[in-house]
Enzyme design. Structure first.
Site, mmCIF file in Angstrom:
data_model
loop_
_atom_site.group_PDB
_atom_site.id
_atom_site.type_symbol
_atom_site.label_atom_id
_atom_site.label_comp_id
_atom_site.label_asym_id
_atom_site.label_seq_id
_atom_site.Cartn_x
_atom_site.Cartn_y
_atom_site.Cartn_z
ATOM 1 N N ARG A 1 0.723 -1.304 0.036
ATOM 2 C CA ARG A 1 0.126 -0.084 -0.192
ATOM 3 C C ARG A 1 0.646 1.202 0.103
ATOM 4 O O ARG A 1 0.348 2.401 -0.341
ATOM 5 C CB ARG A 1 -1.139 0.050 1.140
ATOM 6 C CG ARG A 1 -2.311 -0.623 1.086
ATOM 7 C CD ARG A 1 -2.944 -1.083 2.343
ATOM 8 N NE ARG A 1 -2.518 -1.715 3.213
ATOM 9 C CZ ARG A 1 -2.960 -1.934 4.611
ATOM 10 N NH1 ARG A 1 -4.040 -1.338 4.986
ATOM 11 N NH2 ARG A 1 -2.349 -2.890 5.161
ATOM 12 N N GLY B 1 9.040 -3.354 12.575
ATOM 13 C CA GLY B 1 9.762 -2.320 11.848
ATOM 14 C C GLY B 1 9.042 -1.219 11.396
ATOM 15 O O GLY B 1 9.731 -0.071 10.943
ATOM 16 N N ASN C 1 36.872 43.448 4.321
ATOM 17 C CA ASN C 1 35.478 43.740 3.688
ATOM 18 C C ASN C 1 35.426 43.143 2.346
ATOM 19 O O ASN C 1 36.397 43.659 1.478
ATOM 20 C CB ASN C 1 35.256 45.222 3.662
ATOM 21 C CG ASN C 1 33.906 45.685 3.137
ATOM 22 O OD1 ASN C 1 32.666 45.380 3.643
ATOM 23 N ND2 ASN C 1 33.726 45.947 1.908
ATOM 24 N N TYR D 1 38.511 27.120 -9.140
ATOM 25 C CA TYR D 1 38.459 26.021 -9.829
ATOM 26 C C TYR D 1 38.809 26.236 -11.342
ATOM 27 O O TYR D 1 38.326 27.103 -12.035
ATOM 28 C CB TYR D 1 37.189 25.242 -9.844
ATOM 29 C CG TYR D 1 36.893 24.127 -10.560
ATOM 30 C CD1 TYR D 1 37.676 23.092 -10.178
ATOM 31 C CD2 TYR D 1 35.818 23.861 -11.580
ATOM 32 C CE1 TYR D 1 37.530 21.963 -10.632
ATOM 33 C CE2 TYR D 1 35.632 22.774 -12.216
ATOM 34 C CZ TYR D 1 36.562 21.715 -11.775
ATOM 35 O OH TYR D 1 36.553 20.334 -12.409
#
Length: 456
Positions: free
Chosen positions: A17, A103, A377, A387
């Site tokens: 179900r 369970g 800042n 990267y």
């Protein structure tokens, strides 16, 4: 009782179900598989052994619970609860008490199980029951004139008189293993379902004059099973309200307890405030006077005292010092660590970087693989180009530096203490202490410029 305790967890059902390819017991409550809730409850009692009965989706179940110390017992055919427990008997020692759990009953409390174990007689059965206003579908608890339990009668086998009984079986019981083995050996499937009912051992025990001690669960939700998505959703909200109540007991202010999701563990200090639709996942620590505004997600985050996290911010695997001001719409990714009094504003993303005391990145910035000193800042639109398509490289910015707006810092690169980078710069080389770096094309103003017009 002082005997050794083993847990037997029934988790072999397919869960048709649920309409899912995932075994039913792996569906989650509080972001944790239902069966893991049950395992945790059993372990909290000090069970020496955990017997987990599996069937459908065994590979998925074993993969999801690979780190759990359980003995895997297969039920190749699902022929009823009695048949399921029969598969475990070779692994039970005669001096043990078997605590039988399910369970798909995730909210069972260890305190209730402790009461059940304590009342279990040495040669009888401890049975957990519950009283329901609508007991339809449940096995009824049949008692004699002395109020002793004599049998459990399943819905389809019950008489009209028995159907009126409101005390029902939860399926959870504690049974001395030696007696359990003997009773299981005598089970038959002569019933409406054609299955081997574990509940039939109650009648066997009663006929032998054995004591069947009962504990009545005070909260029906605690023993409620999950068979479909609606029941899962219902128990999810029950679980979440329990978490919300626990936090409020600890002094947390929740703007709306029904709009908080806890999906892990939370440690809190004093005067913490959580607005609506906050999600706390993994392990979260919130120190004194932390404020988290609406629609924030915190996953494995440690937040220092006095820090405010504004609305719609997302933090994962992050450590924040005290009196930080984060967001709104900030994203702090794994490996980010902020010292005290930092400001990370709207639409700022930080990954695997550290900010020193009092440093700021107020808006529209990406910092990845960066180390930023104190009182520095970072201007709007600044990015660390960390990267190159293959490798990640570090950007190091010192104390009291000023990075102008729309700057690209091409890693590996370093900006020294008190250095200034002019707006719009692309920095590829080291900027030494107290230097000004300007790296942009010279401006040209062309007189008499004719703006293009649209062709007719």
């Amino acid at each position: 009782m002082s005997q050794n305790l083993s847990a037997v967890i029934l988790a072999a059902g397919k869960g048709t179900r649920m309409k899912s390819n995932l075994p039913k017991v792996l569906h989650k409550i509080g972001h944790k598989p239902m069966v893991k809730h049950v395992i945790d409850a059993a372990q909290s009692l000090g069970c020496q052994n955990l017997q987990l009965i599996y069937g459908h989706g065994g590979d998925k179940l074993q993969a999801a619970l690979a780190n759990e110390a359980v003995n895997w017992v297969e039920q190749a055919e699902q022929l009823g609860t009695g048949h399921a427990v029969q598969q475990v008997t070779p692994f039970l020692n005669d001096n043990e008490v078997a605590l039988i759990l399910y369970g798909d009953v995730p909210l069972i409390k260890s305190e209730t199980l402790k009461q059940l174990v304590e009342v279990t007689p040495n040669d009888g059965i401890g049975l957990l029951t519950v009283c329901l206003d609508n007991p339809f579908g449940y096995g009824r608890i049949v008692r004699d004139a002395d109020n002793k339990v004599t049998a459990i009668v399943e819905q389809k086998d019950a008489s009209a008189e028995q159907l009126a009984i409101q005390e029902v079986n939860t399926g959870i019981m504690a049974v001395p293993a030696k007696q359990l083995k003997a009773w299981l050996a005598n089970l038959n499937n002569d019933n409406a379902q054609g299955e081997y009912y574990l509940t039939d051992i109650i009648g066997m025990a009663a006929s032998e004059g054995k004591t069947i001690a009962t504990v009545i669960a005070q909260d029906p939700n605690e023993v409620e099973g999950v068979n479909n998505r609606m029941q899962q959703a219902t128990l999810e909200r029950v679980y979440q309200l329990e978490q919300a109540n626990a936090l409020m007991v600890e002094g947390v202010t929740l703007r709306d307890p029904s709009r908080l999701d806890v999906r892990g563990t939370v440690n809190v200090g004093k005067d913490v405030v959580l607005d609506v639709n906050v999600i706390l996942e993994g392990h979260v620590e919130l120190a004194d006077n932390v404020i988290i505004e609406s629609n924030c997600v915190l996953r494995n985050v440690k937040v220092g005292a006095g820090t405010v996290i504004h609305a719609n911010s997302h933090l994962e695997d992050v450590e924040l010092g005290e009196q930080n001001d984060i967001g709104p719409y900030a994203r702090l990714r794994p490996g980010t660590k902020l010292a005290d009094k930092c400001k990370v504003g709207n639409f700022v993303e930080i990954k695997k970087s550290t900010l020193g005391v009092g440093s700021k990145a107020n808006h529209l910035t990406y910092l990845g693989d960066a180390t930023v000193g104190d009182n520095t800042n970072i201007g709007a639109g600044t990015i660390t180009c960390n990267y190159d398509g293959v490798n990640k490289s570090q950007t190091i910015i010192g104390n009291n530096a000023f990075i102008g707006s729309n700057t690209a810092l091409v890693a590996p690169v370093e900006v020294g203490d008190d250095a200034t980078v002019g707006a719009g710069a692309v920095i590829t080389n080291r900027v030494a202490e107290s230097e000004l770096a300007v790296a942009r094309a010279k401006q040209r103003n062309i007189k008499g410029w004719q703006r293009p017009t649209k062709k007719s």
